[in-house]
Design an enzyme around this catalytic site. Structure first.
Site, PDB file in Angstrom:
ATOM      1  N   HIS A  43       0.975  -6.292   4.912  1.00  0.00           N
ATOM      2  CA  HIS A  43       0.127  -5.325   4.110  1.00  0.00           C
ATOM      3  C   HIS A  43      -0.724  -4.642   5.253  1.00  0.00           C
ATOM      4  CE1 HIS A  43       1.355  -5.200  -0.051  1.00  0.00           C
ATOM      5  NE2 HIS A  43       1.816  -6.401   0.242  1.00  0.00           N
ATOM      6  N   ASP A  45       0.557  -2.193   7.511  1.00  0.00           N
ATOM      7  CA  ASP A  45       1.178  -1.006   8.352  1.00  0.00           C
ATOM      8  C   ASP A  45       0.616   0.269   7.690  1.00  0.00           C
ATOM      9  OD1 ASP A  45       2.660  -1.500   5.808  1.00  0.00           O
ATOM     10  OD2 ASP A  45       4.795  -0.913   6.649  1.00  0.00           O
ATOM     11  N   GLY A 131      12.456  -9.119  -1.288  1.00  0.00           N
ATOM     12  CA  GLY A 131      11.241  -8.603  -0.195  1.00  0.00           C
ATOM     13  C   GLY A 131      12.038  -8.656   1.030  1.00  0.00           C
ATOM     14  N   ASP A 179       9.336  -1.366   7.156  1.00  0.00           N
ATOM     15  CA  ASP A 179      10.645  -1.699   6.612  1.00  0.00           C
ATOM     16  C   ASP A 179      11.880  -0.757   7.574  1.00  0.00           C
ATOM     17  OD1 ASP A 179       9.049  -3.249   5.261  1.00  0.00           O
ATOM     18  OD2 ASP A 179       9.701  -2.137   3.274  1.00  0.00           O
TER      19      ASP A 179
END
Ligand code: GLA
Length: 390
Positions: A43, A45, A131, A179
């Site tokens: 959390h 990026d 996830g 991602d």
């Protein structure tokens, strides 16, 4: 028990067969992209931080061939078929998963490419809702397929950004870059340290065969994820404004404590996570470079606590899985463990000794199952190659 990873060649064969049986054509083009797991840097990026993901040995494969039309047809293992007109501006519509495809297609149309009609079959070994970035893999695999179809190759960074845009514009998820970068830049035996301020990735070798990475999918996915993700992002923006800084990279923990009473409790906690996690990630990479794996593991536990208590994106099942790993401990071969990805369910990542990996997985599975009644899914992975044509 560690579940085997299906070899990419088998998955590719299944995609080819699916294409043949659904559309009666041979697979001329085969594109693949992996899911990802993040070792540390969660959390942050979207806060100019550093993150350290790797591409995992779980893939999405698309087999395709041209169909002499201006339409793309996508079929899946679940017998869903979606048809998309490639000659028009794409719009958000159902089914939900098709919007990732529409977003990537629109990305190429915006760049001025004309995409020829094609039929495609999709196969995946990436658990969904776990996830592990199955949607980023879908975007990056399709982007790679389209590169093949229009005979071009985007810069890796541009392909990742195009895929991220697809997610922003068509899935309405305001995600960071982790991602899609992981899915595109992945490389064998390499972790990807992403500087999310400059957008530059640096490869960090991860060869040591005596170390393994276990992914444990808790098999729960609390439906909060989307709204809570947006709200965390907004809170970090509000906190940065209070700090009167233009980037989280300029904020230190002493800066934060100095202004503590200007923050409400919640914003202070969020800010504390961001600042401490950026530092932890930098320190963790240093520890990895020195091969100081027990320190690296300690940072992973700290990261989990920060996500649980300050950022509040964990859940009971993730906390349990991490606690069970910690109980097995250093003696039992566990170096560190934490939740990974967006949170509110999904997976944990555990760094451990390879010779103990099977025993660790069995113990985690049994204890988790006893406590929750849910059978988790565990597999081990090494860093693997990112999106490419086969
Ligand atoms: C999701 C997002 C990423 C990142 C993680 C949390 O996976 O897509 O960009 O923000 O959550 O680290």
């Amino acid at each position: 028990m560690l579940q085997e990873n299906k070899p990419l060649s088998i998955l590719a064969q299944e995609a080819r067969r699916g294409l043949q049986s659904t559309f009666q054509i041979e697979g001329q083009f085969l594109a693949t992209a992996p899911g990802r797991v993040n070792l540390i840097g969660e959390h942050i990026d979207y806060c100019d931080g550093f993150v350290l993901p790797l591409a995992i040995e779980r893939h999405l494969v698309i087999a395709a061939n041209l169909n002499n039309s201006s339409k793309a047809r996508f079929a899946t293992e679940n017998h869903d078929i979606v048809e998309i007109d490639l000659s028009v501006t794409q719009e958000i519509t159902g089914p939900k998963w098709s919007n990732y495809l529409r977003g990537v297609i629109q990305g190429f149309l915006d760049l001025g490419y004309q995409i020829p009609g094609f039929d495609a079959f999709l196969c995946s070994s990436i658990p969904q809702g776990a996830g592990l970035s199955s949607s980023a893999a879908l975007e990056c695999a399709l982007a790679t397929l389209i590169e093949g179809l229009v005979d071009t190759q985007l810069a890796t960074k541009d392909k990742a950004l195009l895929s991220q845009q697809a997610e922003h514009r068509f899935a309405k998820v305001p995600c960071g870059i982790m991602d899609q970068y992981a899915s595109c830049f992945g490389a064998k035996d390499q972790l990807i340290l992403i500087d999310c301020q400059s957008g530059e990735p640096e490869m960090i070798p991860f060869f040591d065969p005596s170390l393994s990475i276990i992914v444990a999918d808790t098999r729960v996915s609390h439906n909060l994820a989307d709204g809570e993700y947006q709200s965390r992002k907004t809170q970090t923006e509000q906190a940065l404004e209070l700090l009167k800084k233009s980037s989280w990279r300029e904020v230190t923990l002493p800066d934060l404590f100095e202004l503590e009473n200007q923050f409400g409790e919640i914003l202070f906690k969020r800010a504390h996570h961001v600042v401490s996690e950026i530092k932890r990630t930098v320190d963790a990479v240093e520890a990895l470079k020195r091969q100081d794996f027990s320190i690296m593991g300690e940072y992973m536990y700290q990261s989990h606590r920060s996500l649980r208590d300050d950022f509040q994106v964990s859940c009971q099942e993730l906390d349990l899985m991490v606690a069970l790993a910690r109980e097995i401990g250093f003696e039992g071969g566990v170096l560190g463990s934490r939740m990974t990805g967006g949170g509110f369910g999904g997976s944990t990542v555990t760094l451990c000794r390879t010779d103990k990996a099977n025993t660790i997985a069995s113990r985690l599975q049994e204890a988790y199952q006893n406590e929750t009644g849910i059978t988790p899914l565990l597999f081990s992975t090494r860093p693997t190659q990112g999106a490419h044509l086969l």
